[in-house]
Scaffold this motif. Structure first.
Motif, mmCIF file in Angstrom:
data_model
loop_
_atom_site.group_PDB
_atom_site.id
_atom_site.type_symbol
_atom_site.label_atom_id
_atom_site.label_comp_id
_atom_site.label_asym_id
_atom_site.label_seq_id
_atom_site.Cartn_x
_atom_site.Cartn_y
_atom_site.Cartn_z
ATOM 1 N N LEU A 108 0.850 -1.183 0.000
ATOM 2 C CA LEU A 108 0.000 0.000 0.000
ATOM 3 C C LEU A 108 0.881 1.226 0.000
ATOM 4 N N CYS A 109 0.448 2.226 -0.761
ATOM 5 C CA CYS A 109 1.268 3.408 -0.852
ATOM 6 C C CYS A 109 0.377 4.634 -0.876
ATOM 7 N N ARG A 110 0.838 5.703 -0.212
ATOM 8 C CA ARG A 110 0.021 6.913 -0.202
ATOM 9 C C ARG A 110 0.943 8.111 -0.301
ATOM 10 N N GLU A 111 0.528 9.076 -1.050
ATOM 11 C CA GLU A 111 1.318 10.315 -1.134
ATOM 12 C C GLU A 111 0.871 11.227 -0.022
ATOM 13 N N ARG A 112 1.866 11.777 0.674
ATOM 14 C CA ARG A 112 1.529 12.618 1.819
ATOM 15 C C ARG A 112 0.785 13.851 1.347
ATOM 16 N N GLY A 113 -0.277 14.166 2.033
ATOM 17 C CA GLY A 113 -1.033 15.378 1.738
ATOM 18 C C GLY A 113 -2.019 15.235 0.600
ATOM 19 N N SER A 114 -2.083 14.075 -0.010
ATOM 20 C CA SER A 114 -3.080 13.928 -1.069
ATOM 21 C C SER A 114 -3.936 12.711 -0.766
ATOM 22 N N LYS A 115 -5.016 12.610 -1.511
ATOM 23 C CA LYS A 115 -5.928 11.502 -1.227
ATOM 24 C C LYS A 115 -5.698 10.328 -2.168
ATOM 25 N N SER A 116 -4.597 10.346 -2.883
ATOM 26 C CA SER A 116 -4.444 9.254 -3.837
ATOM 27 C C SER A 116 -3.689 8.112 -3.185
ATOM 28 N N TRP A 117 -4.284 6.971 -3.262
ATOM 29 C CA TRP A 117 -3.692 5.752 -2.721
ATOM 30 C C TRP A 117 -3.388 4.821 -3.879
ATOM 31 N N SER A 118 -2.437 3.920 -3.645
ATOM 32 C CA SER A 118 -2.266 2.876 -4.645
ATOM 33 C C SER A 118 -2.008 1.569 -3.915
ATOM 34 N N CYS A 119 -2.555 0.510 -4.451
ATOM 35 C CA CYS A 119 -2.410 -0.789 -3.794
ATOM 36 C C CYS A 119 -2.002 -1.818 -4.808
ATOM 37 N N LYS A 120 -1.213 -2.739 -4.367
ATOM 38 C CA LYS A 120 -0.791 -3.829 -5.238
ATOM 39 C C LYS A 120 -0.749 -5.075 -4.378
ATOM 40 N N ALA A 121 -1.278 -6.174 -4.911
ATOM 41 C CA ALA A 121 -1.183 -7.435 -4.176
ATOM 42 C C ALA A 121 -0.603 -8.452 -5.122
ATOM 43 N N THR A 122 0.579 -8.957 -4.793
ATOM 44 C CA THR A 122 1.227 -9.917 -5.686
ATOM 45 C C THR A 122 1.182 -11.294 -5.066
ATOM 46 N N ARG A 123 1.092 -12.246 -5.944
ATOM 47 C CA ARG A 123 0.960 -13.636 -5.487
ATOM 48 C C ARG A 123 1.799 -14.483 -6.416
#
Lengths: 581, 211
Positions: free
Chosen positions: A96-111
């Protein structure tokens, strides 16, 4: 299936680190419980997780990495985080990753698709669900999810669906014990990491509860042994105790008090709620009783009441006498049988005369009796109301007697009439076969039977009228007493603590969850907010209703009408354990 | 694959339909992702005409009673009753819009928003949902169609334990129901396909950002 990541809202502003939580494979959901910050030693993290797993029996593991980036891209962090995946292997690995001060998140799930470490990785779609950790921890789902039987040594027992999330968070309390002021080897962020929540009053109450409960339990045992002594079991007293509703109410209160001060710990949340509800309702009852007592004492109301009581009783008796005089004349234009009328009327008038003398005999003592009875109001408003109901039944005892006489007479008459009617038609009741059979009577039997039948049927209107009048009076008294009993029942059984909890802390009693879709940008993962859907008030009352000693009338309307028609006596208050009169 | 472009349905659209009594309904559809869809059905607002009619009737009746009894308390009581009645109606009876949110692999959520702002929500987990169907019912003298969710029976695998009707206050007609039904079935079919398929094809990241 889409992978669901339950992320606590308190960790959304935390620094980068490792995600720690539980993976539920059946629902393909990852419940994140805390974030472990850099720097950490992997061995210590694994030790901590093993400790938590043993203490809470929840399969806590490292689920992935969390990256909270500042405006300047930290290039070095990326490959470092990738490398951690090799250290704490977990399928699937969440990033999970988030940019500080913004509402954009990104998620990755690897298997990884195969057992070999170099097998090609595939990605799942991820859905982020935010939840308030504190509320989910403290709340309790209704109906409680039935957990399957836990075998010994079983690390995890899973509930179905979203109940699994609640279950996981509730059982991982051990993980939330350390806050950021602790000098532990591992630094965590969770809902209590800013400091453990506690309340001085609650802690003091917990300490004081032990000795107070012991003291009250001793007193209670004294009282119950005194009341169980043999003197009270002798016949006249036991009969009186069973008839008075005050004794029933007092017994009920004693039972409730015993429940509250018992030294056993409550087994589950339902037991705890019941204890709390009982305690609050008893305290409210006593407070209302004391309020009533202070109001009665204020303007010397006792003397006023006592002075008003005897004239009221006199008035009632006078009205009854008028009623009987009216019945002995030509009531509502009906023509009564003069002789029977006079007999019955005189009989009842004599009764009323006895009753009035009895009341006048008691009148000097009434004020003292009332004052002493009024003291019992400090035991609770319900006790005062029960005493009121008993006083009403004592004062209207003569109406009850008249009803019984009238009903018995009418009942006899109806039975006689039905049997003679069968004789008139040439039939007979077969007791063995419980049915009506034909029977051949002799002539003299028929003659006398017909004669008696005629006499009874011509006397029927008189008896029926007396029966009707006294039954109506009795029903009036029963209605008034019924209202009082209803009020007592209400105070006894209303779960006030649960209602207060639902009002002030609605997340504690949860009927379910509700979701809200947060701001969504194209190309970003879907973000939802999970909130607790509180239980409606009607469900709260239904689930946590206290058992009361009130008995509801066991007749249906049909059987009641049937009993009234045939003159059978009706007993509206059948307490448990009462014998048939 | 690039970001949202040709081939994907529009993010939001609004169409107007009518309900079984002929009133205007507005169906607002929001498409968040292939696995998440929201339908919002707005009911016709409270009409000024009926409000005025009810108020006038109550006040005329109160005035009639007042001329009989000469007690001015009746008039103030009538005003009080009208106000309380209106507040109660707005808070407990009049539904402003009903929302249906379907999230693939999570569940279906129905929200009713009352005119006073109160919201009442029910969420059904996907594991309990058997199917979403359009059913017929006899309602007074009409035969109407309604959308409902069938819930699975925990005891019997092919049985139905409960039927949960949707959009009960809005009562839209068949054309509106078919719209909602089609989208629901798409998502349910997608959910069934992915839940029974343990192997996933490798999918490249479709997100604009990367870590």
């Amino acid at each position: 299936m889409v992978l669901k990541a339950f992320f606590p809202t308190c960790c959304a502003s935390a620094d980068s680190g490792l995600l720690v939580g539980r993976w539920v494979p059946e629902q393909s959901s990852a419940v994140v419980l805390a974030v472990v910050h850099f720097p950490f030693i992997p061995v210590q993290v694994k030790e901590l997780l093993a400790q938590v797993q043993q203490a809470s029996r929840v399969g806590v593991a490292v689920l992935g990495t969390w990256c909270h980036r500042r405006q300047e891209l930290e290039e070095s962090l990326g490959p470092f985080l990738e490398g951690l995946g090799a250290l704490f292997s977990h399928e699937p690995w969440l990033q999970l990753c988030r940019e500080r001060g913004s509402k954009s998140w990104s998620c990755k799930a690897t298997r990884r698709q195969g057992p070999a470490p170099l097998a090609p990785a595939c990605e799942d779609q991820v859905m982020l669900i935010f939840y308030d950790q504190r509320k989910v921890l403290l709340s309790q789902l209704h109906p409680p999810a039935a957990l399957p039987e836990r075998q010994a040594g079983d690390a995890t027992a899973s509930a179905g669906g979203l109940a699994a999330v609640f279950d996981t968070v509730a059982r991982s309390e051990v993980l939330f014990q350390s806050d950021r002021f602790d000098e532990g080897p591992v630094r965590l962020t969770h809902w209590q990491s800013e400091g453990m929540e506690a309340s001085i009053l609650v802690e003091l109450a917990k300490r004081a509860a032990g000795p107070v409960c012991l003291l009250l339990a001793c007193l209670l045992s004294l009282v119950s042994t005194a009341s169980a002594c043999r003197v009270f079991r002798l016949w006249p007293l036991s009969f009186i105790w069973s008839k008075l509703s005050t004794c029933e109410q007092l017994r009920h209160r004693l039972d409730q008090l015993a429940l509250v001060v018992s030294t056993h710990r409550a087994e589950g949340p339902a037991q705890l709620m019941r204890k709390a509800n009982t305690l609050v309702s008893m305290l409210l009852d006593m407070a209302l009783g004391l309020l009533l007592l202070s109001w009665l004492h204020r303007k010397d109301r006792f003397a006023q009441l006592a002075e008003a009581l005897v004239p009221v009783a006199d008035r009632v008796a006078e009205e009854l006498q008028h009623l009987l005089q009216w019945l002995m004349g030509a009531p509502a234009g009906l023509k009564m049988n003069r002789a029977l009328d006079q007999v019955l009327g005189r009989f009842f008038l004599y009764h009323i005369h006895l009753w009035i003398s009895y009341i006048h005999l008691m009148s000097p003592f009434i004020e003292h009796i009332l004052w002493h009875l009024g003291l019992s109001a400090c035991l609770g408003l319900t006790v005062a109301l029960s005493i009121l109901s008993d006083i009403i039944s004592l004062l209207t005892f003569h109406i009850y007697c008249f009803y019984v006489y009238g009903a018995r007479l009418y009942c006899l008459k109806i039975h006689g009439l039905s049997s003679l009617w069968r004789l008139f038609r040439g039939k007979k009741w077969n007791v063995l076969r419980q049915r009506v059979d034909s029977c051949s009577y002799d002539l003299d039997q028929l003659f006398i039977g017909t004669l008696l039948f005629t006499i009874l049927i011509f006397l029927l209107p008189t008896t029926a009228l007396y029966y009707l009048v006294f039954t109506l009076l009795r029903l009036l008294v029963v209605t008034v007493q019924g209202l009082v009993h209803l009020l007592v029942d209400l105070i006894n059984s209303l779960p006030l603590y649960s209602l207060g909890l639902r009002l002030c802390r609605p997340y504690r009693l949860a009927a379910g969850v509700k979701f809200r879709v947060l701001e969504h940008e194209a190309g970003r993962p879907l973000r939802l907010l999970m909130q607790i859907n509180p239980l409606p008030f009607s469900h709260v009352v239904r689930t946590y209703r206290l058992p009361s000693c009130g008995c509801h009338p066991k007749h249906s309307w049909g059987s009641l009408c049937r009993k009234l028609f045939f003159g059978e006596l009706i007993y509206p208050w059948r307490q448990r354990g009462d014998k048939q009169d | 694959m690039a970001g949202p472009g040709a081939g994907e349905p529009a993010m939001e659209d609004e169409r107007s339909f009518s309900d079984i009594c002929g009133g205007r309904l507005a169906l607002h559809r929001r498409y968040y992702s292939p696995s998440c869809l929201e339908f919002c059905l707005s009911c016709p607002r409270i009409s000024l005409r009926s409000l005025t009619a009810v108020t006038c009737t109550v006040w005329l009746a109160a005035y009639g009673l007042f001329t009989l009894c000469e007690n001015s308390m009746i008039l103030s009581a009538a005003i009080f009753i009208t106000l309380l009645g209106l507040l109660g109606y707005l808070h407990f009876v009049k539904i402003d819009h009903e929302t249906l949110l379907i999230i693939d692999s999570l569940g279906i959520q129905m929200t009713s928003s009352y005119a006073s702002g109160k919201e009442s929500t029910t969420f059904i987990e996907m594991g309990k949902v058997k199917d979403v169907i359009i059913n017929e019912a006899i309602y007074m003298q009409k035969v109407i169609y309604y959308l409902c969710i069938l819930l699975k029976d925990p005891v019997e695998p092919h049985g139905i334990s409960q039927v949960v009707p949707l959009f009960q206050s809005a009562k839209p007609r068949l054309d509106c129901l078919i719209e909602v039904y089609r989208s629901c079935q798409e998502i349910l079919a997608h959910q069934k396909a992915t839940s029974t398929n343990p192997f996933r094809k490798p999918v490249l990241s479709s997100k604009g950002d990367d870590s």
